[in-house]
Scaffold this motif. Sequence first.
Motif, mmCIF file in Angstrom:
data_model
loop_
_atom_site.group_PDB
_atom_site.id
_atom_site.type_symbol
_atom_site.label_atom_id
_atom_site.label_comp_id
_atom_site.label_asym_id
_atom_site.label_seq_id
_atom_site.Cartn_x
_atom_site.Cartn_y
_atom_site.Cartn_z
ATOM 1 N N SER A 133 0.859 -1.182 0.000
ATOM 2 C CA SER A 133 0.000 0.000 0.000
ATOM 3 C C SER A 133 0.901 1.239 0.000
ATOM 4 O O SER A 133 2.107 1.143 0.295
ATOM 5 N N GLN A 134 0.312 2.382 -0.300
ATOM 6 C CA GLN A 134 1.100 3.613 -0.311
ATOM 7 C C GLN A 134 1.697 3.876 1.073
ATOM 8 O O GLN A 134 2.853 4.254 1.208
ATOM 9 N N ALA A 135 0.893 3.630 2.098
ATOM 10 C CA ALA A 135 1.360 3.896 3.468
ATOM 11 C C ALA A 135 2.555 3.006 3.808
ATOM 12 O O ALA A 135 3.524 3.452 4.427
ATOM 13 N N ALA A 136 2.475 1.746 3.396
ATOM 14 C CA ALA A 136 3.575 0.826 3.677
ATOM 15 C C ALA A 136 4.817 1.234 2.900
ATOM 16 O O ALA A 136 5.941 1.188 3.414
ATOM 17 N N ALA A 137 4.609 1.660 1.654
ATOM 18 C CA ALA A 137 5.739 2.070 0.818
ATOM 19 C C ALA A 137 6.406 3.317 1.394
ATOM 20 O O ALA A 137 7.638 3.409 1.443
ATOM 21 N N ASP A 138 5.599 4.249 1.859
ATOM 22 C CA ASP A 138 6.146 5.491 2.418
ATOM 23 C C ASP A 138 6.986 5.190 3.656
ATOM 24 O O ASP A 138 8.079 5.724 3.833
ATOM 25 N N ARG A 139 6.449 4.323 4.498
ATOM 26 C CA ARG A 139 7.187 3.997 5.715
ATOM 27 C C ARG A 139 8.488 3.254 5.380
ATOM 28 O O ARG A 139 9.524 3.467 5.997
ATOM 29 N N PHE A 140 8.403 2.375 4.396
ATOM 30 C CA PHE A 140 9.580 1.634 3.956
ATOM 31 C C PHE A 140 10.689 2.603 3.535
ATOM 32 O O PHE A 140 11.853 2.465 3.924
ATOM 33 N N LYS A 141 10.293 3.622 2.770
ATOM 34 C CA LYS A 141 11.282 4.595 2.280
ATOM 35 C C LYS A 141 11.903 5.375 3.434
ATOM 36 O O LYS A 141 13.089 5.703 3.410
#
Lengths: 769, 224
Positions: free
Chosen positions: B185-193
């Motif tokens: 999800s976008q939220a997961a991707a943002d946190r990953f970054k």
Amino acid sequence: MSEHNSALTRRNLLKGAGVAAGAVALGGCLSGDQSNSQQGALSTAFGNCWMCSHNCGQKAYVRDGSVVNLTGVDGHPRGSAGEGTEGTLCPKGLAQLDKTHDPKRIKEPHIRENGTLKKVSWEKAFQYTAERLVSFDENNGAETFLDATSWAETDIFRTVWRDLYGSPERISRGIHVCAGPTFVTGGMMGVGSNNRVPDYQNSEYIIAWGRNILNSFAGQFEAKGVLEAIENNGATLVTIDPQHTITAQKSDEWMPIKPRTDGALALSMANVIIEEGLYDEAFVENHTHGFDAYREAAMDMPPEKAAEITGLDAEQIRTVARGFAEAAPQAGISVWTGTAQAGNGWKATQNITALNGLVGNIDKPGGLRLWKYPSTASFGEVCEQDYTNRAEFKDPALKKYDEYSDYPARHIEGIAHNLVPEMVENEHINGIVCHHDDPLKDGNAESWIEAIEAMDLVISIDAYWNGVSRRADIVLPEATQLEKDTLGTGNWNAYPNHKWVTGSKAAVEPRWNTKPDFDILKGIANEMVEKTDNDDWTVFQQWDSHEAYIDDQLSTLDLTLEDIDSGEKNYALVEEYDYQQYGENFTFRFDLDQIDSFATAAEEAGMDTAPEWIPPGTYGDSTSEEYPLEFTDIRSVFFSHGSNQPHERLQDQFAKRNQLSEEDYRGNYLYLNPEDADARDIETGDMVTIESETGSGELMAIVTERARPGLVTSQYGFGQTSAITTGEDTREQSADGMNTMMLHNEQMDPITGQVDRHIAVDVAPAGGD
Amino acid sequence: MADRQDHWVFYFDPNRCIGCHACSISCKQFHGRDSDADDWRTVTHHQNANGQHPSASEYDPDTASPIENVPISMSCMHCHDAPCEEVCPTEAIEKRDSDGIVTIDQDKCIGCKYCGWACPFGAPTYGDNGLMSKCNMCLDQGPGSGAGAESKNEQDDPIQPNCVSDCVGGAIKAGPEKEMIKEASQAAADRFKSNNERVIVEPFQGNESNLNLVEHAASENAGD
């Protein structure tokens, strides 16, 4: 058949055994923490997981004749979420790797001589078995020999014990100790036992009623199907369970219901649905019987009244009733053991199953699916030889003798688990053949142990030394699932429009001196030809192997085992079928007054034929000053019945799951609420004694808010009579944990005889940690 | 050097994890490790200590999940800035350029345990021989295996780590970062970054305090 305790502790034994198992598991490729170069070539084979008997597909990786890894089969009907999805294995299924190579298994045939079990050859074991069966028939009558082999992977067990040997006594896992009311109400109401598993994939509203589907599933497709429905359909999940579970946690609504009050909740939901006109009038009009009696019972249970009985909130009852009815027909209920293993389980299940008819979800996408079995050939269809069915005109003792006239269950079933000890005392049952089943964990345990010891002949076909095999006269060691050819099938699965079969050829040779069940039965039958001069026992000689027999079973589908077990998968989807194939004359019965056997049993039990509310304690235990807590047993994802507990990986991860792996203890845990624990000065990790009017035991406590005040629970299948220890000498008393059914006496559902596992108890610190 | 986007990472969705521990068992079986050895892939269960079993009148399903017990499955995250590699005095630990997998060559390992101190997540484990072993994303079977193995990105049909193959809930995935990020999800991707691109973790759809538990498990302070 006596037992003694040993000074050796179980953990000492396991430490040694575990090291050996670990080395064997990789076929000698690895030693300790050292990696050597790989040896023989890696090949793959398949399995049909039988750890819980629900046939998830296994892909086995084999090197040098040993299984070195296991994974699932993609797209498998029971082990995946359907087409294009990953097949996996749960902890139990993974443990088949260790089971295959487990040095604690029974390795040789044994017979009892002068009170001691001695290793013998298969030839001698078969000869002795035939001699004992012949003398048993002469002395006691074959009709007093109890067939407890329903856990089998081949259907010829029934041919051997019922048709050829001539015993009408048969006890099964399904109806008698698992969920009698669920199976039998469903059948009588017109939907078979399909009330257990709805069409998850297409559902928009799923009620897990007394089920922890995400941890205690009948094939992983159940857990996967629920997760897919939530993710793909935005399905609402409701869990009705006194305890908080992982399924409750992932639910939109958790209804922390007071135990044994599910029948009142179901009627109350019907009340809301009928009052608010949310039911399927056309279906009720055209396809149901007994609606007036049902409506009358429902009208007597408004949500406020049900709230008082169930401890739930009236508004939550309304919310769930409306949600379910409005989502229907794409709304389904899953109900199995949780509401069935209680004295009033019959009415609970009848009232719950009735909700399906009310909202008209029968055989519609996302609702109660009328699942179908594939049309494989039966034994009779493929057997080329005529033989006499020697049990055809025999009634089981429960139906035949006046001693049992007080038990209404005799009108419905041929046997009741709890009554077997009484039947042994009456000499109506004098022997047993037990296959992978552990009746000593299923209810009335202490009396059952005495009954097994009193029987004239006990034959055990098993892989482990457990309470039955240790007490047996003849022990026939069986090869486990990956060591033999198997064919699996069933009804519900991840493909709601397909029937299916799954097949696997042996991945490895039978370990030690063990044999597949088909070969064991054929060996007994061949000896019976000699000992009885009766040629009927030659019926199995037409098949050279189990595979040949399986191919005959598959002939109606134009398949062979080779066809199924090849390429990247080990299943075949066969015979497509659509929804709503039940026809104009289909009738869903709310009221069971048309079923004579039930009407008679119900009258004797003081029950109505229509849905009604029967309070807990009407049949079975009530709590008291002396025993103020209610106990019931539960399951976990790590164990199935009594057969997985020997596996150290499962024990260790189960302890980690419970955050008590630092303790040496590897038994079952007793979960209790802080309120009950504080009153008794009990903390997590304490050893506690649990006691009922019947018996007692010791196990480790876990104090948790997830447990409901007043209710204590524990996993069953542990402790005394466990298949945990090794060898013929008996160390079962040292097994960690307790056999929860030592607390149990004869509590049962009066209609099916299903064991009622709700017991009044008290708990106290046992001293020590 | 392979692009960082080609480095393999794990993905975890706590909403799909059913806490069954199949991943831990599957890992040990694949690598032929004894049951009582330390897990390379762990499942821990996180609960909100303040919760109470609700009485009916108190229970509000919209706001209260007072007794949740959230399972979280974690293993070595094969960090881009692998601190274990940096502290290893014998260069036994390698963050592979080719596929990003962090391997251990036990022939070079001297069992000093510096890596265990350096890793914020407790990923390195030590066997009876004192040598380090840990997850190698199933490059090969057994402790210490995989060092020098062919890159996952070069293999025709690279096998999935066994924990992924046996994840009942479909909660664990693994693959090159560029593919895994598509699953997120976008939220997961943002946190990953923003979290050193170690492991992709979906936001937990529970109440706020449990969301914090999951965040914590995927942070550098996980061991605290």
